[in-house]
Design a protein around this motif. Structure first.
Motif, PDB file in Angstrom:
ATOM      1  N   LEU A  75       0.752  -1.150  -0.020  1.00 41.16           N
ATOM      2  CA  LEU A  75       0.080  -0.080  -0.213  1.00 41.16           C
ATOM      3  C   LEU A  75       0.850   1.248   0.067  1.00 41.16           C
ATOM      4  O   LEU A  75       0.632   2.406  -0.711  1.00 41.16           O
ATOM      5  CB  LEU A  75      -0.872   0.026   0.952  1.00 41.16           C
ATOM      6  CG  LEU A  75      -1.984   1.252   1.206  1.00 41.16           C
ATOM      7  CD1 LEU A  75      -2.716   1.013  -0.095  1.00 41.16           C
ATOM      8  CD2 LEU A  75      -2.855   0.953   2.566  1.00 41.16           C
ATOM      9  N   LEU A  90       2.406   1.728  -3.514  1.00 43.66           N
ATOM     10  CA  LEU A  90       1.333   2.421  -4.328  1.00 43.66           C
ATOM     11  C   LEU A  90       0.904   3.651  -4.180  1.00 43.66           C
ATOM     12  O   LEU A  90       0.828   4.457  -4.984  1.00 43.66           O
ATOM     13  CB  LEU A  90      -0.031   1.188  -4.237  1.00 43.66           C
ATOM     14  CG  LEU A  90      -0.078   0.038  -4.902  1.00 43.66           C
ATOM     15  CD1 LEU A  90      -1.295  -0.705  -4.348  1.00 43.66           C
ATOM     16  CD2 LEU A  90      -0.036   0.263  -6.226  1.00 43.66           C
ATOM     17  N   PRO A 136      -1.928   5.142  -8.714  1.00 46.47           N
ATOM     18  CA  PRO A 136      -3.024   5.660  -8.268  1.00 46.47           C
ATOM     19  C   PRO A 136      -3.624   6.773  -9.382  1.00 46.47           C
ATOM     20  O   PRO A 136      -4.885   6.853  -9.583  1.00 46.47           O
ATOM     21  CB  PRO A 136      -2.992   6.328  -6.926  1.00 46.47           C
ATOM     22  CG  PRO A 136      -1.690   5.413  -6.447  1.00 46.47           C
ATOM     23  CD  PRO A 136      -0.938   5.241  -7.736  1.00 46.47           C
ATOM     24  N   TRP A 169      -7.907   6.094  -8.985  1.00 44.99           N
ATOM     25  CA  TRP A 169      -8.265   5.225  -7.856  1.00 44.99           C
ATOM     26  C   TRP A 169      -8.041   6.058  -6.420  1.00 44.99           C
ATOM     27  O   TRP A 169      -7.047   7.075  -6.395  1.00 44.99           O
ATOM     28  CB  TRP A 169      -7.429   4.057  -7.590  1.00 44.99           C
ATOM     29  CG  TRP A 169      -7.938   2.862  -8.380  1.00 44.99           C
ATOM     30  CD1 TRP A 169      -8.745   2.969  -9.600  1.00 44.99           C
ATOM     31  CD2 TRP A 169      -7.669   1.783  -8.414  1.00 44.99           C
ATOM     32  NE1 TRP A 169      -8.822   2.056 -10.172  1.00 44.99           N
ATOM     33  CE2 TRP A 169      -8.452   0.843  -9.360  1.00 44.99           C
ATOM     34  CE3 TRP A 169      -7.137   0.871  -7.469  1.00 44.99           C
ATOM     35  CZ2 TRP A 169      -8.470  -0.412  -9.649  1.00 44.99           C
ATOM     36  CZ3 TRP A 169      -7.358  -0.402  -7.381  1.00 44.99           C
ATOM     37  CH2 TRP A 169      -7.680  -0.936  -8.593  1.00 44.99           C
ATOM     38  N   ASP A 193      -9.931   2.842  -2.287  1.00 38.64           N
ATOM     39  CA  ASP A 193      -9.978   1.847  -3.379  1.00 38.64           C
ATOM     40  C   ASP A 193      -8.594   0.994  -3.429  1.00 38.64           C
ATOM     41  O   ASP A 193      -8.763  -0.215  -3.588  1.00 38.64           O
ATOM     42  CB  ASP A 193      -9.922   2.475  -4.786  1.00 38.64           C
ATOM     43  CG  ASP A 193     -11.415   2.952  -5.091  1.00 38.64           C
ATOM     44  OD1 ASP A 193     -12.423   2.665  -4.597  1.00 38.64           O
ATOM     45  OD2 ASP A 193     -11.298   4.233  -5.773  1.00 38.64           O
ATOM     46  N   LEU A 194      -7.547   1.619  -3.129  1.00 37.46           N
ATOM     47  CA  LEU A 194      -6.185   1.199  -3.190  1.00 37.46           C
ATOM     48  C   LEU A 194      -6.070   0.049  -1.914  1.00 37.46           C
ATOM     49  O   LEU A 194      -5.618  -1.184  -2.061  1.00 37.46           O
ATOM     50  CB  LEU A 194      -4.856   1.960  -3.028  1.00 37.46           C
ATOM     51  CG  LEU A 194      -4.839   2.750  -4.436  1.00 37.46           C
ATOM     52  CD1 LEU A 194      -3.750   3.822  -4.198  1.00 37.46           C
ATOM     53  CD2 LEU A 194      -4.241   1.766  -5.672  1.00 37.46           C
ATOM     54  N   THR A 198      -5.611  -3.927  -2.354  1.00 35.67           N
ATOM     55  CA  THR A 198      -4.542  -4.526  -1.846  1.00 35.67           C
ATOM     56  C   THR A 198      -4.852  -5.668  -0.716  1.00 35.67           C
ATOM     57  O   THR A 198      -4.326  -6.756  -1.036  1.00 35.67           O
ATOM     58  CB  THR A 198      -3.629  -3.640  -0.973  1.00 35.67           C
ATOM     59  OG1 THR A 198      -3.412  -2.467  -2.037  1.00 35.67           O
ATOM     60  CG2 THR A 198      -2.302  -3.902  -0.542  1.00 35.67           C
TER      61      THR A 198
END
Length: 87
Positions: free
Chosen positions: A37, A40, A46, A51, A55-56, A60
């Motif tokens: 996470l 990301l 993202p 996103w 959402d991530l 994940t």
């Protein structure tokens, strides 16, 4: 993500492991999720995907859980033939 969010995720992983639904130790799941996470959130992905952080996080954790969920009653099959996991 703040510490409160990670604590709730840790509890989810501990409960799943306690109920024998997850094959990996909760500490490993926590570190895997947190690392993925954070990477990301610091990448351009993202933005490219449009996103949100929620959402991530959802994707994940879903991916991590999908990889470690074990169907009930099939313990021997999950251990495989690894020498550290005798049948």
């Amino acid at each position: 993500m703040d510490a409160v969010g990670y604590r709730r995720i840790d509890e989810l992983f501990r409960d799943g492991h306690r109920q024998r639904l997850l094959s990996a130790p909760p500490e490993l799941l926590k570190e895997t999720t947190r690392g993925a996470l954070e990477r990301l959130l610091n990448s351009q992905l993202p933005h490219q995907l449009d996103w949100t952080a929620a959402d991530l996080l959802r994707a994940t954790i879903g991916t991590v859980l999908y990889g470690v969920m074990r169907p009930p009653g099939n313990e021997a099959e999950h251990r495989g033939n690894h020498p550290d996991n005798p049948r």
